[in-house]
Design an enzyme around this catalytic site. Structure first.
Site, PDB file in Angstrom:
ATOM      1  N   HIS A  63       1.251  -0.902   0.374  1.00 43.90           N
ATOM      2  CA  HIS A  63       0.218   0.175  -0.130  1.00 43.90           C
ATOM      3  C   HIS A  63       0.990   1.330   0.005  1.00 43.90           C
ATOM      4  CE1 HIS A  63      -3.073  -2.810   1.647  1.00 43.90           C
ATOM      5  NE2 HIS A  63      -3.643  -2.505   0.385  1.00 43.90           N
ATOM      6  N   GLU A 120       1.116  -5.602  10.950  1.00 47.11           N
ATOM      7  CA  GLU A 120       1.202  -4.580  10.861  1.00 47.11           C
ATOM      8  C   GLU A 120       1.720  -3.801  11.858  1.00 47.11           C
ATOM      9  OE1 GLU A 120      -1.433  -3.245   9.009  1.00 47.11           O
ATOM     10  OE2 GLU A 120      -2.474  -5.016   8.175  1.00 47.11           O
ATOM     11  N   GLU A 152       2.006   2.893   3.328  1.00 50.37           N
ATOM     12  CA  GLU A 152       2.024   2.173   4.815  1.00 50.37           C
ATOM     13  C   GLU A 152       3.948   2.545   3.599  1.00 50.37           C
ATOM     14  OE1 GLU A 152      -0.494  -0.687   4.643  1.00 50.37           O
ATOM     15  OE2 GLU A 152      -2.123   0.488   4.799  1.00 50.37           O
ATOM     16  N   HIS A 182       3.247  -4.196   6.412  1.00 51.08           N
ATOM     17  CA  HIS A 182       1.595  -3.760   6.201  1.00 51.08           C
ATOM     18  C   HIS A 182       1.526  -2.232   7.420  1.00 51.08           C
ATOM     19  CE1 HIS A 182      -0.551  -4.870   2.947  1.00 51.08           C
ATOM     20  NE2 HIS A 182       0.171  -6.030   3.251  1.00 51.08           N
TER      21      HIS A 182
HETATM   22 ZN   LIG Z   1      -1.713  -1.861   3.741  1.00 48.32          ZN
END
Ligand SMILES: [Zn+2]
Length: 561
Positions: A119, A309, A122, A224
């Protein structure tokens, strides 16, 4: 050319950079001789910024120039806007990287892949990967802990899967597509994971790259932001629900929970996040995702893929980069250790064309299995199981020219912390087939720090003591018990299921280049099904669905991390 050979080698077409003469100045950080966290953190402020895509290119080329014997930079494709998707591969395994030559020889060498910046908005994982790469390529490569990792396998670093999104500071790529919803989805497409040809260029590039890596790719971790948790398969819910949380653990759920814990154990922030008290979550129990890269790599390639994450807030302030590196550094190494340095590597060899082999390892806490179909005569395949410490029974089951009588070669090994048990299982010799149980496999044993395997068991099952590696302080004492050559009646249900799948598979596959992995998945699922595990999981899912575990939605993270 055999599929396995082409998959296990990064072709010259994607490894063009060995000859790129980079004249631009390398990023200021690339020449650092990083040997400790303290030293890392002491460096200049310009190091603690989000490096541009131009700096990324200069950085990977500089890393290769500085350590051509263990670092190779190459592109795996281009973004929608034509930017290169760079990978830096690092290893000290002899023969993998050939300085000055474009290709790498990856056959039989376990590999792990970090993917950052999928992404575009990110960038934290991408930036931390630069610091990791410096240490792997430069000074810290001589540290014992790093040396163990790099001597065990190959670390592939794909810093940015979405360089256009990084420039635009957008989640999607330049076409506005969320790449983490752009892969063939097993649930939505009823198990068909063939690329449609309509995927975004970034998605297709990593799918093709992962297919090239093939079974060498033990695992991958996608970095992420937007939450603080380790996420693992399955991301999709069986019902196909887009909003309702449902348990959908994979057959490797115990392994994934162990792997996630390895990251959490050395990451204090993950241990005290009230939103995820355990620090980890099975994807569909958080929010269902379809078409994500994690499930795709797991189901299609067989890579034990996880997602980290890294921080609640996306694109955190650059001034905090030293703090984030301090938080995640040990964990990023812990994953490399868990995936590459520790576990069981099984090599096996097909004696005749068309052989199919299921390789299993069963320990007290979990079992793992992989299937390899239609092997060529003499073909050697290697599979690495990144399992926790403990005693394991390892078996290779051959479904050869007589499909009614698969043959078994088995051994027992003990996995010690940060050490790898390597063994070779060969199909029983013709003379041993059909008769009383005879040991017909042979076992080789090595550890990550030794120069090579040593023969400790022979084809007739006798121990050959002179081949045992010399013991060193703190070194392993593996228990070995060669018991190949037998066909166990207890394998009958599995055998039937496997054979049914062998019959069915031809109609269900279309694209020859992807055939093997599809069929491997089928045969594996049959293997697990016969063990009763799938039945248990199905019941568990039904019960959980009946209980309607979907509580209040987590608004912050849903679909956005
Ligand atoms: Zn992401």
């Amino acid at each position: 050319m055999g599929v396995s050979r082409s998959r296990a080698r990064v072709a010259a077409s994607v490894a063009v950079v060995a000859f790129i003469a980079a004249s631009a100045s390398v990023s200021g950080a690339s020449a650092l001789n990083v040997t400790s966290l303290e030293e890392t953190l002491s460096h200049s402020p310009e190091r603690w910024t989000y490096w541009s895509n131009t700096q990324l290119t200069e950085f990977v080329q500089g890393m290769e120039r500085g350590s051509p014997d263990r670092c190779k930079a190459y592109t795996i494709g281009e973004s929608a806007m034509g930017q290169s998707l760079w990978v830096l591969s690092v290893t000290k395994v002899p023969g993998v990287i050939k300085p000055g030559r474009p290709e790498m020889s990856l056959e039989g060498v376990p590999a792990f892949l970090y993917v950052g910046n999928m992404h575009g908005d990110e960038p934290l994982g991408r930036q931390l990967m630069f610091y990791l790469a410096e240490e792997l390529c430069a000074g810290a490569a001589e540290e014992p802990a790093v040396d163990r990792i790099l001597s065990s396998g190959v670390v592939h670093l794909l810093f940015s899967l979405n360089p256009d999104g990084f420039d635009l500071k957008t989640r999607g790529n330049a076409n506005g597509v969320d790449l983490n919803r752009n892969f063939p989805d097993a649930i939505k497409r009823k198990g068909n994971l063939t690329l449609l040809g309509t995927e975004e260029p970034e998605s297709e590039a990593i799918a093709r790259y992962a297919a090239q890596l093939g079974t060498t790719l033990v695992g991958a971790t996608l970095l992420h932001e937007g939450a603080l948790v380790v996420n693992y398969p399955m991301d999709g819910a069986v019902s196909g629900s887009k909003v309702r949380r449902e348990a959908n653990p994979s057959v490797d759920d115990a392994l994934f929970r162990y792997l996630a814990q390895r990251y959490i154990d050395v990451q204090p922030e993950l241990q005290r996040n009230p939103e995820f008290p355990t620090g980890k979550v099975q994807g569909s129990m958080w929010y269902p995702v379809y078409g994500g890269l994690q499930d795709y790599l797991y189901l299609e390639i067989g890579a034990y893929c996880t997602t980290v994450e890294m921080n609640d807030q996306k694109w955190p302030d650059e001034v905090d980069l030293p703090r984030f590196w301090k938080q995640h550094r040990a964990s990023m190494y812990a994953f490399l250790d868990a995936y590459l340095s520790q576990g069981i590597t099984v090599r096996f060899r097909a004696n005749e064309p068309g052989a199919s082999v299921v390789v299993k390892a069963a320990g007290a806490s979990l079992q793992v299995a992989r299937a390899f179909l239609d092997l060529e005569a003499g073909e050697e395949v290697s599979v690495h199981f990144p399992v926790p410490t403990g005693a394991y029974k390892v078996a290779a089951e051959w479904h050869g020219d007589d499909p009614q009588h698969p043959e078994l070669a088995a051994a027992e090994v003990e996995v010690r912390p940060d050490a790898r048990a390597s063994l070779t299982l060969a199909r029983p010799l013709p003379a041993a087939r059909g008769g009383p149980m005879r040991a017909a496999g042979f076992v080789e044993l090595s550890d990550a720090s030794s120069s090579g395997p040593s023969l400790v068991g022979t084809a007739n099952g006798e121990r050959r003591e002179e081949g045992v590696p010399p013991s060193r302080p703190g070194e392993r004492n593996y228990r070995l018990n060669v018991q190949g050559g037998m066909t166990s009646d207890r394998q009958q249900p599995l055998r039937d299921a496997v054979l049914q799948n062998l019959k069915n598979r031809v109609e269900s596959t279309h694209n020859a280049s992807w055939k093997r992995s599809h069929r491997a998945q089928e045969i594996l699922h049959a293997s697990y099904f016969s063990s009763g595990l799938m039945v248990f999981l199905f019941v568990a899912i039904v019960v959980l669905a009946a209980c309607r575990v979907d509580k209040t939605p987590r608004t912050r993270a849903r679909g956005l991390v």
